[in-house]
Design an enzyme around this catalytic site. Structure first.
Site, PDB file in Angstrom:
ATOM      1  CG  ASP A  71      -0.277  -0.042   1.866  1.00 37.42           C
ATOM      2  OD1 ASP A  71       0.827  -0.592   3.049  1.00 37.42           O
ATOM      3  OD2 ASP A  71      -0.625   1.000   3.776  1.00 37.42           O
ATOM      4  CD  GLU A 125       3.948   0.408   7.081  1.00 37.61           C
ATOM      5  OE1 GLU A 125       4.892   0.299   7.599  1.00 37.61           O
ATOM      6  OE2 GLU A 125       3.958   1.120   5.988  1.00 37.61           O
TER       7      GLU A 125
END
Length: 353
Positions: A71, A125
């Site tokens: 991400d 994350e």
């Protein structure tokens, strides 16, 4: 878009950057990573949510993890990527699709490593710890993360960064009494009451501490403030959100106690917390890694998932091609020469043993 794992890692980075994957929207990219890794006969691929884990089973005496997150922070007009000489611009170029590209590329191009290899590409994350894909896998399938050493390819600008800071977010709240703003003396303004919170932050002196030759700098800062009812109402509540980045010699409990001490007399509510990780550079696996790469070593100023590996008992370091100072910026970029260098350095390590 399809991923060519065996080609140029710079080209792979470009494709990954152009594949939008803001936190919570990683599924299409996770699908493609799973497909690309699954096409490699040398790997067994498993998946939990939008986290993909690929493992060799060569019977080696030691296992190494290469890990990176899928991400990015929200895109800020910086996708698709663009190239200017040796600089590749775009969301996630530094944090951390260049590092992820290196890990995926090595999985495809080192068929006979000296170690058994696990590659982890995980989701979420960049948001609160409770959503972190690596954390979810550590709870659901801890055996997937069993290893002797882990390399998290977070941006380190080609250095080895030991450990990481812990992070804690809290709301510091003031209370007042509502009143009509035309007759404000009948009320108590909670926003005005937040001035003392801000004064304490302004006067705060952050601690610096050397741990195993790594200098960690702490920081306590306001990162948000909210309050107000209407344009003609004295507000009866104000919340100041603070973020404490603490050195890894403090536990989460220590960090919370420190924040409560700083804001004694105010209501403090912890909303998110994650532990730090000590450098761990004295472990034999870390010593071998640092010697093999022969690059500078310093502290990781920021939180990374080396803390999760530490909780699992797996020594871990940060090493990646991106520049951490560029992370989350609209003008984020990576020097493509660092991608090539990182891939070459890790290839030498994985093949030499």
């Amino acid at each position: 878009m399809t991923l060519d794992l065996a080609g140029d890692p710079v080209a792979l980075t470009t494709t990954l950057v152009d594949f939008r994957s803001e936190s919570g929207t990683e599924q299409p990219l996770a699908d493609e990573v799973e497909r690309a890794l699954g096409a490699l006969n040398s790997l067994t691929v498993a998946r939990d949510g939008d986290t993909v884990v690929a493992r060799t089973d060569l019977g080696r005496s030691h296992r190494i993890i290469l890990a990176g997150h899928l991400d990015t922070v929200p895109i800020a007009g910086n996708v698709p990527s663009r190239r200017d000489g040796d600089l590749l611009y775009g969301c996630g170029t530094s944090d951390m699709k260049s590092g992820l590209a290196v890990a995926l590329h090595l999985a495809a191009t080192v068929p006979d490593p000296a170690f058994d290899l696990t590659v982890v590409a995980y989701d979420n994350e960049e948001v609160e710890a409770s959503k972190n894909g690596l954390g979810r896998v550590s709870r659901n399938h801890p055996e997937w993360l069993a290893a002797d050493f882990a390399v998290l390819l977070e941006p380190t600008d080609g250095t080895v960064e030991g450990g990481c800071q812990g992070t804690l977010r809290a709301q510091v709240t003031t209370h007042g009494k509502r009143a009509h703003s035309a007759r404000s003396w009948h009320g108590v303004n909670a926003i005005h009451g937040a001035a003392e919170i801000l004064n304490r932050l302004t006067a705060y002196t952050a601690r610096e501490i050397d741990i195993d030759g790594c200098l960690y700098r702490e920081g306590l800062n306001a990162v948000g403030i909210s309050g107000g009812v209407a344009g003609n109402v004295i507000p009866d509540r104000c919340d100041v959100t603070v973020n404490f980045r603490f050195a890894p010699d403090r536990t989460e409990k220590d960090a919370e106690e420190h924040v409560r001490e700083v804001f004694e007399g105010f209501e403090v509510t912890v909303t998110d917390s994650a532990p730090g990780a000590l450098p761990g550079l004295s472990s034999p696996a870390a010593v071998s890694f640092v010697e093999a790469l022969d690059v500078p070593v310093q502290a990781k100023l920021g939180w990374t998932d080396v803390a999760r590996f530490a909780t699992l008992g797996v020594p871990a370091v940060n090493f990646g091609p991106g520049d951490p100072n560029l992370a989350h910026q609209a003008g984020e970029y990576v020097d493509v020469r660092k991608i090539t260098d990182a891939a070459a350095a890790l290839r030498r390590y994985l093949t030499a043993g």
